[in-house]
Design a protein around this motif. Structure first.
Motif, mmCIF file in Angstrom:
data_model
loop_
_atom_site.group_PDB
_atom_site.id
_atom_site.type_symbol
_atom_site.label_atom_id
_atom_site.label_comp_id
_atom_site.label_asym_id
_atom_site.label_seq_id
_atom_site.Cartn_x
_atom_site.Cartn_y
_atom_site.Cartn_z
ATOM 1 N N ASP A 112 0.845 -1.191 0.000
ATOM 2 C CA ASP A 112 0.000 0.000 0.000
ATOM 3 C C ASP A 112 0.883 1.245 0.000
ATOM 4 O O ASP A 112 1.848 1.337 0.760
ATOM 5 C CB ASP A 112 -0.914 0.035 1.219
ATOM 6 C CG ASP A 112 -1.932 1.171 1.122
ATOM 7 O OD1 ASP A 112 -2.728 1.155 0.166
ATOM 8 O OD2 ASP A 112 -1.929 2.067 1.979
ATOM 9 N N VAL A 113 0.543 2.193 -0.872
ATOM 10 C CA VAL A 113 1.175 3.507 -0.885
ATOM 11 C C VAL A 113 0.089 4.534 -0.632
ATOM 12 O O VAL A 113 -1.046 4.380 -1.099
ATOM 13 C CB VAL A 113 1.897 3.777 -2.232
ATOM 14 C CG1 VAL A 113 0.952 3.687 -3.409
ATOM 15 C CG2 VAL A 113 2.590 5.132 -2.211
ATOM 16 N N GLU A 114 0.409 5.558 0.113
ATOM 17 C CA GLU A 114 -0.536 6.635 0.391
ATOM 18 C C GLU A 114 0.166 7.977 0.235
ATOM 19 O O GLU A 114 1.362 8.106 0.519
ATOM 20 C CB GLU A 114 -1.099 6.526 1.816
ATOM 21 C CG GLU A 114 -1.895 5.266 2.098
ATOM 22 C CD GLU A 114 -3.234 5.218 1.390
ATOM 23 O OE1 GLU A 114 -3.712 6.284 0.936
ATOM 24 O OE2 GLU A 114 -3.800 4.113 1.281
ATOM 25 N N GLU A 115 -0.607 8.958 -0.217
ATOM 26 C CA GLU A 115 -0.117 10.335 -0.241
ATOM 27 C C GLU A 115 -0.528 11.005 1.062
ATOM 28 O O GLU A 115 -1.698 10.961 1.446
ATOM 29 C CB GLU A 115 -0.703 11.098 -1.422
ATOM 30 C CG GLU A 115 -0.221 12.538 -1.507
ATOM 31 C CD GLU A 115 -0.845 13.297 -2.664
ATOM 32 O OE1 GLU A 115 -0.266 14.319 -3.065
ATOM 33 O OE2 GLU A 115 -1.915 12.878 -3.151
ATOM 34 N N ILE A 116 0.421 11.588 1.755
ATOM 35 C CA ILE A 116 0.129 12.241 3.034
ATOM 36 C C ILE A 116 -0.609 13.549 2.770
ATOM 37 O O ILE A 116 -0.054 14.498 2.208
ATOM 38 C CB ILE A 116 1.416 12.499 3.832
ATOM 39 C CG1 ILE A 116 2.095 11.169 4.181
ATOM 40 C CG2 ILE A 116 1.116 13.296 5.104
ATOM 41 C CD1 ILE A 116 3.417 11.312 4.901
ATOM 42 N N THR A 117 -1.875 13.581 3.160
ATOM 43 C CA THR A 117 -2.719 14.768 3.043
ATOM 44 C C THR A 117 -3.417 14.984 4.376
ATOM 45 O O THR A 117 -3.541 14.044 5.175
ATOM 46 C CB THR A 117 -3.767 14.606 1.918
ATOM 47 O OG1 THR A 117 -4.548 13.420 2.171
ATOM 48 C CG2 THR A 117 -3.093 14.479 0.562
ATOM 49 N N PRO A 118 -3.880 16.189 4.658
ATOM 50 C CA PRO A 118 -4.499 16.463 5.966
ATOM 51 C C PRO A 118 -5.713 15.578 6.243
ATOM 52 O O PRO A 118 -6.502 15.278 5.342
ATOM 53 C CB PRO A 118 -4.899 17.941 5.857
ATOM 54 C CG PRO A 118 -3.977 18.513 4.830
ATOM 55 C CD PRO A 118 -3.759 17.415 3.832
ATOM 56 N N LEU A 119 -5.840 15.150 7.495
ATOM 57 C CA LEU A 119 -6.981 14.367 7.961
ATOM 58 C C LEU A 119 -7.424 14.892 9.313
ATOM 59 O O LEU A 119 -6.613 15.404 10.093
ATOM 60 C CB LEU A 119 -6.604 12.885 8.100
ATOM 61 C CG LEU A 119 -6.364 12.073 6.827
ATOM 62 C CD1 LEU A 119 -5.846 10.699 7.188
ATOM 63 C CD2 LEU A 119 -7.636 11.975 5.996
ATOM 64 N N THR A 182 6.204 -10.659 7.596
ATOM 65 C CA THR A 182 7.323 -9.725 7.537
ATOM 66 C C THR A 182 6.835 -8.431 6.901
ATOM 67 O O THR A 182 6.094 -8.469 5.914
ATOM 68 C CB THR A 182 8.478 -10.303 6.697
ATOM 69 O OG1 THR A 182 8.904 -11.538 7.274
ATOM 70 C CG2 THR A 182 9.653 -9.341 6.649
ATOM 71 N N THR A 183 7.226 -7.283 7.450
ATOM 72 C CA THR A 183 6.795 -5.995 6.906
ATOM 73 C C THR A 183 7.991 -5.067 6.738
ATOM 74 O O THR A 183 8.979 -5.166 7.466
ATOM 75 C CB THR A 183 5.753 -5.316 7.812
ATOM 76 O OG1 THR A 183 6.346 -5.002 9.080
ATOM 77 C CG2 THR A 183 4.547 -6.224 8.033
ATOM 78 N N ARG A 184 7.869 -4.178 5.780
ATOM 79 C CA ARG A 184 8.881 -3.146 5.564
ATOM 80 C C ARG A 184 8.172 -1.831 5.243
ATOM 81 O O ARG A 184 7.120 -1.819 4.602
ATOM 82 C CB ARG A 184 9.813 -3.506 4.410
ATOM 83 C CG ARG A 184 10.693 -4.707 4.649
ATOM 84 C CD ARG A 184 11.826 -4.405 5.631
ATOM 85 N NE ARG A 184 12.737 -5.522 5.725
ATOM 86 C CZ ARG A 184 12.586 -6.566 6.524
ATOM 87 N NH1 ARG A 184 11.515 -6.621 7.313
ATOM 88 N NH2 ARG A 184 13.465 -7.538 6.550
ATOM 89 N N LEU A 185 8.769 -0.731 5.645
ATOM 90 C CA LEU A 185 8.274 0.607 5.335
ATOM 91 C C LEU A 185 9.369 1.374 4.626
ATOM 92 O O LEU A 185 10.516 1.406 5.090
ATOM 93 C CB LEU A 185 7.876 1.350 6.622
ATOM 94 C CG LEU A 185 7.594 2.850 6.471
ATOM 95 C CD1 LEU A 185 6.274 3.067 5.734
ATOM 96 C CD2 LEU A 185 7.561 3.532 7.834
ATOM 97 N N ILE A 186 9.022 1.985 3.491
ATOM 98 C CA ILE A 186 9.972 2.867 2.800
ATOM 99 C C ILE A 186 9.228 4.139 2.396
ATOM 100 O O ILE A 186 7.993 4.178 2.390
ATOM 101 C CB ILE A 186 10.595 2.212 1.549
ATOM 102 C CG1 ILE A 186 9.545 2.071 0.435
ATOM 103 C CG2 ILE A 186 11.236 0.887 1.869
ATOM 104 C CD1 ILE A 186 10.152 1.783 -0.923
ATOM 105 N N HIS A 192 5.058 10.232 0.392
ATOM 106 C CA HIS A 192 4.505 8.953 -0.057
ATOM 107 C C HIS A 192 5.176 7.772 0.643
ATOM 108 O O HIS A 192 6.154 7.209 0.132
ATOM 109 C CB HIS A 192 4.645 8.800 -1.575
ATOM 110 C CG HIS A 192 3.798 9.740 -2.364
ATOM 111 N ND1 HIS A 192 4.176 11.031 -2.634
ATOM 112 C CD2 HIS A 192 2.578 9.579 -2.925
ATOM 113 C CE1 HIS A 192 3.233 11.623 -3.348
ATOM 114 N NE2 HIS A 192 2.253 10.767 -3.534
ATOM 115 N N PRO A 193 4.652 7.368 1.829
ATOM 116 C CA PRO A 193 5.130 6.151 2.469
ATOM 117 C C PRO A 193 4.541 4.910 1.799
ATOM 118 O O PRO A 193 3.418 4.928 1.301
ATOM 119 C CB PRO A 193 4.625 6.285 3.909
ATOM 120 C CG PRO A 193 3.385 7.121 3.777
ATOM 121 C CD PRO A 193 3.643 8.062 2.634
#
Length: 218
Positions: A112-119, A182-186, A192-193
């Motif tokens: 999953d990729v997300e664009e960081i926008t206000p919430l 197993t998980t990874r974050l980049i 865009h995480p």
């Protein structure tokens, strides 16, 4: 003991494709994929769908070579491969300026990729379990919005492995993840995480950042 591989392919959305570029990528796709792409109204959504389908095909050929494959989609639009000898998995996500594909040679994978926008705080809190909220509120994080998106991409990636179909992302508790996952974050850029999750410990993760020219000349 054999180490199975996991791949993360990332491609920027970029500027609108010119007609010649669109035709080059569009015409080789199946009629089902073409119909799905043309269903979208806005060029950005059409282009995301087109580049996503093309990136899947590019990734499969890059990893598997001439291995005979046929890609289909389930009722939720998730791609899968039809072949009795295929033991791997593939998953797709796109948001904002990026399109990502995860591929594993064995087992399940979610991305999953997300664009960081206000919430709003209300939305953020509604997407977490009580255990996650306790951790989230106890940490002195200067950027709570960024921390939330990191958590949310993780929840989505875990859900998209297909191992939690009786649940939903808000109900998945990342504070007690199964040890077999197993998980990874980049970060593809500051906004865009990307989280990726797979169900094998014996793996190596390769990250490949592409540009559209690589798809056009492939």
């Amino acid at each position: 003991m054999k180490i199975h591989k996991v791949y993360l392919f990332a491609l920027p959305l970029g500027q609108q494709l010119v007609q010649a570029e669109w035709d080059t990528l569009f015409h080789p796709l199946s009629q089902a994929e073409q119909h799905r792409i043309l269903h979208y109204k806005h060029w950005q959504d059409r282009q995301r769908a087109l580049l996503g389908s093309t990136l899947i095909q590019w990734a499969l050929q890059k990893v598997l070579g001439n291995y005979p494959i046929q890609m289909k989609r389930d009722a939720n639009g998730r791609p899968y491969i039809i072949n009795d000898n295929w033991k791997g998995d593939i998953n797709l996500s796109h948001s904002g300026k990026w399109i990502v594909v995860a591929l594993t040679t064995k087992g399940c994978v979610g991305i999953d990729v997300e664009e960081i926008t206000p919430l709003s705080e209300e939305v953020i809190f509604s997407a977490m379990t009580q255990a996650e909220l306790a951790i989230f509120n106890s940490e002195a994080n200067p950027n709570r919005l960024q921390a939330f998106y990191e958590l949310w991409t993780l929840k989505e990636a875990i859900f998209k492995t297909g191992l939690f179909l009786n649940s939903s992302p808000p109900l998945i508790d990342t504070s007690s993840i199964n040890n077999n996952l197993t998980t990874r974050l980049i970060y593809l850029d500051k906004k865009h995480p990307v989280s990726i999750c797979w169900d094998s410990m014996l793996t190596h993760l390769s990250i490949i950042i592409l540009n559209r020219n690589q798809l056009l000349i492939h």
